[in-house]
Design a protein around this motif. Structure first.
Motif, mmCIF file in Angstrom:
data_model
loop_
_atom_site.group_PDB
_atom_site.id
_atom_site.type_symbol
_atom_site.label_atom_id
_atom_site.label_comp_id
_atom_site.label_asym_id
_atom_site.label_seq_id
_atom_site.Cartn_x
_atom_site.Cartn_y
_atom_site.Cartn_z
ATOM 1 N N LEU A 62 0.816 -1.221 0.000
ATOM 2 C CA LEU A 62 0.000 0.000 0.000
ATOM 3 C C LEU A 62 0.846 1.265 0.000
ATOM 4 C CD1 LEU A 62 -2.848 -0.932 2.510
ATOM 5 C CD2 LEU A 62 -2.899 -0.944 0.022
ATOM 6 N N GLU A 63 2.079 1.130 0.375
ATOM 7 C CA GLU A 63 2.923 2.325 0.422
ATOM 8 C C GLU A 63 3.157 2.896 -0.973
ATOM 9 O OE1 GLU A 63 6.403 1.143 2.483
ATOM 10 O OE2 GLU A 63 5.343 0.699 4.360
ATOM 11 N N ALA A 64 2.922 2.075 -1.982
ATOM 12 C CA ALA A 64 3.128 2.555 -3.361
ATOM 13 C C ALA A 64 1.954 3.368 -3.873
ATOM 14 C CB ALA A 64 3.363 1.366 -4.288
ATOM 15 N N VAL A 65 0.898 3.413 -3.125
ATOM 16 C CA VAL A 65 -0.282 4.163 -3.583
ATOM 17 C C VAL A 65 -0.070 5.643 -3.286
ATOM 18 C CG1 VAL A 65 -2.761 4.470 -3.339
ATOM 19 C CG2 VAL A 65 -1.770 2.184 -3.185
ATOM 20 N N ARG A 66 -0.240 6.435 -4.318
ATOM 21 C CA ARG A 66 -0.013 7.874 -4.181
ATOM 22 C C ARG A 66 -1.292 8.568 -3.718
ATOM 23 N NH1 ARG A 66 -0.770 12.631 -6.757
ATOM 24 N NH2 ARG A 66 0.932 14.134 -6.653
ATOM 25 N N ILE A 67 -1.107 9.527 -2.893
ATOM 26 C CA ILE A 67 -2.261 10.348 -2.511
ATOM 27 C C ILE A 67 -1.896 11.815 -2.702
ATOM 28 C CG2 ILE A 67 -1.629 10.257 -0.047
ATOM 29 C CD1 ILE A 67 -4.753 10.355 0.435
ATOM 30 N N ASP A 68 -2.715 12.486 -3.433
ATOM 31 C CA ASP A 68 -2.452 13.884 -3.762
ATOM 32 C C ASP A 68 -2.602 14.769 -2.518
ATOM 33 O OD1 ASP A 68 -2.110 15.711 -6.238
ATOM 34 O OD2 ASP A 68 -3.705 16.682 -5.086
ATOM 35 N N ASP A 69 -1.857 15.829 -2.530
ATOM 36 C CA ASP A 69 -1.898 16.730 -1.373
ATOM 37 C C ASP A 69 -3.303 17.319 -1.169
ATOM 38 O OD1 ASP A 69 -0.222 17.964 0.704
ATOM 39 O OD2 ASP A 69 -0.877 19.827 -0.256
ATOM 40 N N SER A 70 -4.000 17.525 -2.266
ATOM 41 C CA SER A 70 -5.349 18.088 -2.128
ATOM 42 C C SER A 70 -6.278 17.135 -1.389
ATOM 43 C CB SER A 70 -5.922 18.404 -3.513
ATOM 44 O OG SER A 70 -6.044 17.223 -4.275
ATOM 45 N N LEU A 71 -5.995 15.854 -1.515
ATOM 46 C CA LEU A 71 -6.836 14.886 -0.818
ATOM 47 C C LEU A 71 -6.547 14.862 0.681
ATOM 48 C CD1 LEU A 71 -6.837 12.016 -3.434
ATOM 49 C CD2 LEU A 71 -8.781 13.361 -2.674
ATOM 50 N N LEU A 72 -5.336 15.220 1.044
ATOM 51 C CA LEU A 72 -5.058 15.362 2.478
ATOM 52 C C LEU A 72 -5.904 16.498 3.048
ATOM 53 C CD1 LEU A 72 -1.157 14.915 2.571
ATOM 54 C CD2 LEU A 72 -2.956 13.205 2.872
ATOM 55 N N ASP A 73 -6.014 17.568 2.266
ATOM 56 C CA ASP A 73 -6.901 18.660 2.697
ATOM 57 C C ASP A 73 -8.350 18.184 2.792
ATOM 58 O OD1 ASP A 73 -4.778 20.395 2.769
ATOM 59 O OD2 ASP A 73 -5.057 21.056 0.692
ATOM 60 N N TYR A 74 -8.717 17.381 1.838
ATOM 61 C CA TYR A 74 -10.087 16.852 1.823
ATOM 62 C C TYR A 74 -10.365 16.039 3.091
ATOM 63 C CZ TYR A 74 -14.192 14.504 -0.246
ATOM 64 O OH TYR A 74 -15.454 14.030 -0.512
ATOM 65 N N ILE A 75 -9.427 15.169 3.420
ATOM 66 C CA ILE A 75 -9.596 14.340 4.627
ATOM 67 C C ILE A 75 -9.620 15.225 5.866
ATOM 68 C CG2 ILE A 75 -8.439 12.622 6.072
ATOM 69 C CD1 ILE A 75 -7.390 11.347 3.484
ATOM 70 N N THR A 76 -8.702 16.161 5.918
ATOM 71 C CA THR A 76 -8.643 17.059 7.079
ATOM 72 C C THR A 76 -9.931 17.847 7.233
ATOM 73 O OG1 THR A 76 -6.288 17.261 6.651
ATOM 74 C CG2 THR A 76 -7.248 18.846 8.155
ATOM 75 N N ASP A 77 -10.436 18.274 6.099
ATOM 76 C CA ASP A 77 -11.674 19.055 6.133
ATOM 77 C C ASP A 77 -12.829 18.217 6.658
ATOM 78 O OD1 ASP A 77 -13.299 21.202 5.844
ATOM 79 O OD2 ASP A 77 -13.247 21.279 3.666
ATOM 80 N N ILE A 78 -12.937 17.016 6.164
ATOM 81 C CA ILE A 78 -14.044 16.144 6.590
ATOM 82 C C ILE A 78 -13.955 15.864 8.086
ATOM 83 C CG2 ILE A 78 -14.954 13.795 6.413
ATOM 84 C CD1 ILE A 78 -14.187 13.867 3.437
ATOM 85 N N VAL A 79 -12.791 15.446 8.519
ATOM 86 C CA VAL A 79 -12.650 15.087 9.939
ATOM 87 C C VAL A 79 -12.787 16.337 10.808
ATOM 88 C CG1 VAL A 79 -11.107 14.101 11.660
ATOM 89 C CG2 VAL A 79 -11.249 13.087 9.390
ATOM 90 N N GLY A 80 -12.246 17.439 10.326
ATOM 91 C CA GLY A 80 -12.320 18.670 11.106
ATOM 92 C C GLY A 80 -13.744 19.136 11.323
ATOM 93 N N ARG A 81 -14.572 18.923 10.346
ATOM 94 C CA ARG A 81 -15.968 19.369 10.473
ATOM 95 C C ARG A 81 -16.756 18.542 11.488
ATOM 96 N NH1 ARG A 81 -18.284 22.544 5.801
ATOM 97 N NH2 ARG A 81 -16.482 23.190 4.579
ATOM 98 N N THR A 82 -16.264 17.362 11.813
ATOM 99 C CA THR A 82 -16.973 16.598 12.851
ATOM 100 C C THR A 82 -16.810 17.258 14.216
ATOM 101 O OG1 THR A 82 -15.060 15.194 13.358
ATOM 102 C CG2 THR A 82 -16.538 14.457 11.600
ATOM 103 N N ARG A 83 -15.775 18.085 14.343
ATOM 104 C CA ARG A 83 -15.512 18.676 15.660
ATOM 105 C C ARG A 83 -16.370 19.912 15.930
ATOM 106 N NH1 ARG A 83 -9.354 17.947 13.885
ATOM 107 N NH2 ARG A 83 -9.387 15.681 13.925
ATOM 108 N N GLY A 84 -16.919 20.468 14.948
ATOM 109 C CA GLY A 84 -17.753 21.648 15.183
ATOM 110 C C GLY A 84 -19.171 21.474 14.693
ATOM 111 N N HIS A 85 -19.530 20.261 14.433
ATOM 112 C CA HIS A 85 -20.873 20.029 13.881
ATOM 113 C C HIS A 85 -21.938 20.268 14.938
ATOM 114 C CE1 HIS A 85 -24.182 17.923 11.835
ATOM 115 N NE2 HIS A 85 -23.509 18.196 10.730
ATOM 116 N N ARG A 86 -23.022 20.867 14.494
ATOM 117 C CA ARG A 86 -24.067 21.265 15.443
ATOM 118 C C ARG A 86 -24.735 20.083 16.126
ATOM 119 N NH1 ARG A 86 -24.621 22.216 10.458
ATOM 120 N NH2 ARG A 86 -26.133 21.127 9.143
ATOM 121 N N ASN A 87 -24.730 18.934 15.496
ATOM 122 C CA ASN A 87 -25.424 17.780 16.065
ATOM 123 C C ASN A 87 -24.493 16.819 16.778
ATOM 124 O OD1 ASN A 87 -27.977 18.571 15.231
ATOM 125 N ND2 ASN A 87 -27.727 17.657 13.204
#
Lengths: 740, 321
Positions: B219-244
């Motif tokens: 799996l180490e050979a699988v590339r992940i674009d930097d923009s997708l790191l932002d995507y993951i961070t954004d998704i997880v980050g939004r769980t911390r301030g979600h109204r529900n």
């Protein structure tokens, strides 16, 4: 007799034979005294007519395919073969009537805004104005934001192209502009942006076909799922394309201009058919819209039955003529001649105003005007059953003789005498008043009538123009006597009626025509009609000549009436339907969709349930019982009027006295209810026993509290009832779980 | 092992397990993804849906040592980890390994044991070691825990603490099968299928511990674009301030999402991650790491609803839509 085929004209000259030809030139039928003047006017009229009808807007003079309506077709019998001013009209007559007649405008609008008092009305219009303002602001803002940053091909700052979704970036949805942006970005070496724009163009194209729903949170799989449902046959091709886009965007492989160009080419050439149902719907709407006009004809004002040429002709011959748009309620002295066409709407108040205006010298021409003629006019229009009946009605069944015609013509203004007028007859009027005389009669058929008199103290304009008659109250009778009107008409005349008419009408004049044919575009081309109309209005007055039709009083009381007047309802319905389909097909493109959360208050019980749920999760049964126990103790203390005290002993004594129970029992319940120490029992069963004891103590206190009334005596007396109340659950204790 | 071999091996494992557990392909795929990511899985579903069968079949197909612990209220930590026993012959304490010393552990009905016993798995799951009397004992590699819990019965259960839940890479729901799948299950039983005798099904072993380790390394050979790191961070980050939500996911969730996205990409024969990989697995990674607000719970919302809500709010990277 077929009235449609009638052609009537009359030469109202004393030496004119009634058997004159239909389109007899005026110069050949007038006497020496009027030849020069008539010739000059004829020259002027002919030139003006030629100039007016040379305008291509009058298509019936220039196009052989122009459809004539039935009423317009009736003019064809009057049209000479070589009509220079309108060369194609004769050819149109050969094609027959093919157009649908214009429906008369019905000004009745059923909807009315409520008649609100001042403040609510102000508030209502304030809200409406605010909404309109917001709408305009939104449209303007969108227009400003939707302006392209730069035209295609222009050098665009890199930041403009690269910024795919900046904070203030408007999301582009147009496929062509997205493709143009992709090409621009590719040319500038911004490959990431170029691929993104090409990708967006592909998605927007699919969305435009109703196959997918685009949102910035959706991924390739989402779109392919949509496509599988909507058009599975296109899924492989689109999946391959989207896969390549993903590869270009996320695989880290370098992309170049050729890749982007190929991508754009694939997007452009993607063969995605429009959804059949949507296509049929749009087609149906378009056909619906087209069907609205299939049998009708727009631009009636320039047609043979319109009045545009009349207005222009009068203007070109020196009159200040126009179609009246202002309400008749604003009629004033600036208007010298008012021609009321059939579709004009005149209220009783407006008639009253018109009467005053006539009394002040206004020239009213009913051609033939609205149906609701006021009593003071003493004119009543009827449909023509036959020409003979009309004549009989006009003359009270007296036989029409040549003398009658001549005498009638004698009351006309001098300029009108000797002119040949022709028009198809439509209807006439019954005129019981002596003051109405046939104006145009030929071969026992009435075409129009004139009503003209002089008010008491006023002056007869015709005679004034001639200069040989002094104004005076006896002018009208004198003229009657001079003219020797038909005996049959003179008989019903009464002095009182005459006085009344004279008083009401004052110094103005009223001409009543049996129909509006004389004031139509086609009429100007036939016989001496153009000159007759011009001469009718040429009485030396310097005011304005206004033709009032269905557009008079165009100012609508409300938007719905405005739509109704403009006959825009079908169009607006079509636009609304189209927008509805567009919305269904493409979604709400007018704003960012967002989730709306309800903000209503919840019931108190729900809050309690939520809190209880949290306590249960925390296994805080003991703590909950402590809180409830403390609450009950404090309530009992308040009941026993021991507020502020903290000693349990005193409360126990008080309760024991009230209930007739041992003090120790009460004290034990009070202490047990406020127990907050952790459960001490060994094992689950022992802990459950502890909780049960706690609950029993609370239930005992609750039973005490459930007793109504603060009186200690009452509490004691109603001990039995207290227990029963507790049993009914007036105070309920609910505990959750008992695992600890 | 290259990614092509990874993909082929992955598909072989999934299809082999699918032979025993009919109609749960997506569940099987995600469990296998968790295993190749060295993660643990919490299965939640009603009794009788094949949770135990899944794990037993996996143990067979993966060629891993398999043990099962039935969690009960009186289960002690030492019953899980093992304990030191005094050997009279050798006159010393000898560590007697508990059932946790295996490669594939099924913790059945894990929420029936008290928190103390549940917590005995914490170290094993995170550090893959077991410490008894101050001495750490390494667990065999690879080591996976697949725990099950029953959502229906709440009496006498101990909800897993947040720290424990965070150790699970995925929380997966085992859904009831469709009518067609259930009919296929019945036909399989008519043909002699017996969940207790998987060998009769002729299941083949498609991997072994070494292969699993190779797959993990691939799996180490699988590339992940930097923009997708932002995507993951954004998704997880939004769980911390979600109204529900009362609390959001930890950075461990972000890491988990990163690795499972890579695994999914490799399983689909891709050497790069796309937003789909993140989005598809985000619910399984996040649903047990976030706390639902009581108000939202009363409204009938679930953590999955919140995650879906967040996924609808987060913009996919590199898009011009």
């Amino acid at each position: 007799m077929n009235l449609g085929g009638l052609s009537l004209f009359l030469v109202l000259a004393s030496n004119m034979s009634p058997a004159a030809p239909m389109s007899l030139p005026a110069e050949a039928t007038t006497d020496e005294a009027t030849t020069d003047d008539t010739a000059n006017r004829s020259l002027t009229s002919s030139a003006a007519l030629a100039e007016v009808f040379a305008d291509p807007d009058f298509a019936f003079c220039h196009e052989e395919s122009f459809p004539l309506s039935n009423k317009e077709f009736r003019w064809c019998t009057q049209v000479p073969d070589n009509l220079e001013a309108c060369p194609k009209l004769k050819a149109l007559c050969a094609r027959g009537a093919t157009a649908v007649e214009r429906e008369p405008y019905n000004p009745d609008v059923s909807f009315n805004f409520p008649d609100l008092p001042n403040l609510p009305s102000f508030a209502f219009w304030l809200v409406v104005g605010g909404l309109v303002g917001v709408l305009v602001w939104l449209i303007v803002r969108n227009l400003i934001q939707w302006q392209p940053k730069a035209e295609a091909g222009e050098a665009t700052p890199a930041s403009t192209v690269v910024a795919l979704h900046g904070a203030d970036q408007v999301i582009e949805t147009d496929v062509q502009r997205l493709l143009a942006k992709a090409r621009m970005a590719s040319a500038e070496g911004q490959m990431t942006a170029a691929v993104a724009f090409a990708h967006a163009a592909l998605l927007r194209r699919l969305e435009g076909q109703g196959l997918i729903k685009v949102h910035n949170s959706r991924t390739t799989s989402d779109y392919l799922r949509d496509l599988s449902r909507a058009a599975p046959e296109h899924r492989p091709a689109v999946a391959k394309l989207l896969g390549d886009v993903d590869k270009a965007q996320f695989a880290g492989h370098p992309t170049d201009g050729s890749f982007v160009a190929a991508l754009i080419e694939r997007v452009v050439s993607l063969n995605v058919a429009i959804r059949p149902l949507l296509g049929l719907l749009v087609l149906g709407i378009l056909l619906f819209g087209a069907g609205c006009n299939l049998s009708s004809r727009d631009d009636w004002e320039h047609s043979p039955s319109g009045i545009e040429a009349v207005v222009r002709y009068l203007q070109k011959t020196g009159l200040d003529a126009r179609e009246r748009l202002a309400p008749l309620s604003k009629l004033n002295a600036e208007t010298s001649h008012l021609i009321l066409l059939p579709n004009v709407s005149v209220s009783d108040e407006e008639w009253e105003l018109i009467g005053e205006w006539v009394a002040q010298g206004g020239q009213l021409i009913l051609a033939p005007g609205p149906k609701n003629l006021p009593d003071w006019l003493r004119i009543e229009f009827d449909k023509v059953e036959s020409a003979d009946q009309v004549v009989r009605r006009m003359l009270n069944d007296a036989p029409l003789s040549k003398a009658t015609q001549l005498q009638a013509g004698a009351y006309l203004p001098e300029a009108l005498q000797g002119l040949a007028v022709a028009a198809p007859i439509e209807r006439t009027f019954a005129a019981p008043s002596l003051k109405v005389y046939p104006l145009l009669v030929h071969d026992k058929r009435v075409y129009a009538a004139a009503l003209s008199w002089e008010a008491a103290g006023g002056e007869d304009k015709n005679e004034k123009k001639d200069g040989d008659k002094a104004p005076g109250p006896s002018a009208a009778p004198q003229r009657e006597a001079q003219a020797e009107p038909p005996e049959a008409q003179a008989k019903p005349s009464e002095a009182a009626d005459e006085a009344q008419v004279e008083d009401e009408l004052g110094g103005g004049a009223v001409f009543a025509f049996a129909d509006r044919n004389l004031f139509s575009n086609a009429a100007l081309l036939v016989a001496d009609n153009a000159r007759f109309v011009r001469a009718l209005l040429d009485d030396g007055a310097k005011g304005r000549v206004e033709l009032a039709g269905d557009l008079a009083g165009l100012v609508s009381p409300n938007p719905i009436a405005s739509v109704g007047r403009g006959k825009l309802a079908p169009f607006m319905a079509q636009v609304a339907l189209f927008l509805l389909v567009l919305f269904a097909a493409r979604g709400a493109m007018f704003g960012a969709p967002r989730q709306v959360f309800a903000s209503g208050r919840r019931r108190f019980a729900e809050h309690v349930q939520a809190i209880g749920l949290q306590f249960r999760r925390a296994h805080a049964h003991r703590h909950v019982l402590f809180l409830l126990g403390t609450y009950l103790v404090e309530r009992l203390r308040h009941r026993a009027r021991q507020t502020g005290q903290t000693a349990v002993g005193a409360l126990a004594e008080s309760l024991a006295k009230q209930e007739g129970r041992p003090v120790g029992e009460m004290a034990r319940h009070l202490f047990a209810a406020k127990e907050d120490s952790p459960l001490q029992g060994e094992g689950r069963r022992a802990r459950q026993e502890e909780l049960r004891d706690h609950i029993e103590a609370i239930e005992a206190l609750a039973a005490l509290l459930a007793t109504k009334g603060p009186s200690a005596q009452t509490l004691t007396a109603n001990k039995t009832r207290t227990t029963a109340a507790a049993g009914r659950g007036d105070v309920r204790i609910t505990t959750t779980g008992s695992s600890q | 092992m290259n990614l092509n071999e990874f993909s082929a091996r992955y598909r072989a494992i999934v299809s082999e397990v699918d032979r025993a557990l009919v109609g749960q392909e997506e569940l099987i795929e995600q469990v296998v993804l968790a295993i190749v990511c060295r993660g643990h899985v919490l299965l939640e579903g009603a009794p009788g849906l094949g949770k135990t069968l899944l794990v037993r079949t996996l143990g067979h197909v993966l060629g891993c040592q398999f043990k099962r612990i039935q969690f009960t209220p009186d289960l002690m930590p030492s019953d899980v980890t093992g304990q030191n026993v005094f050997n009279l012959q050798r006159n010393e304490f000898v560590f007697n390994q508990g059932p946790v010393f295996t490669q594939l552990l099924l913790a059945d009905e894990i929420n029936r044991a008290p928190a103390k016993t549940q917590s005995s798995l914490l170290e094993a799951m995170q550090e893959r070691t077991v410490t008894v009397d101050g001495k750490s004992n390494a667990l065999p590699a690879p080591f996976f825990v697949i725990a099950t819990q029953n959502p229906i019965e709440s009496q006498g259960t101990y909800p897993l603490p947040e720290a424990q839940l965070d150790r699970f890479l995925f929380k997966l729901f085992v859904e009831h099968p469709s009518a067609a799948v259930e009919k296929a299950i019945l036909q399989g039983h008519l043909q002699g299928f017996d969940a207790n005798h998987l060998e009769r099904l002729g299941l083949e072993t498609k991997a072994n511990p070494q292969i699993l380790l190779q797959m993990q390394e691939a799996l180490e050979a699988v590339r992940i674009d930097d923009s997708l790191l932002d995507y993951i961070t954004d998704i997880v980050g939004r769980t911390r301030g979600h109204r529900n939500l009362t609390f959001g996911a930890s950075p461990r969730a972000s890491i988990a999402l990163l690795f499972v996205a890579r695994a999914r990409a490799a399983s689909l024969d891709r050497d790069f991650v796309v937003p789909d990989d993140v989005k598809a697995l985000a619910p399984s990674v996040l649903r047990h790491r976030i706390g639902l607000h009581p108000d939202a719970e009363i409204e009938g919302l679930s953590t999955d609803d919140c995650v879906s809500d967040i996924l609808r709010e987060v913009r996919v990277p590199n898009t011009a839509t």
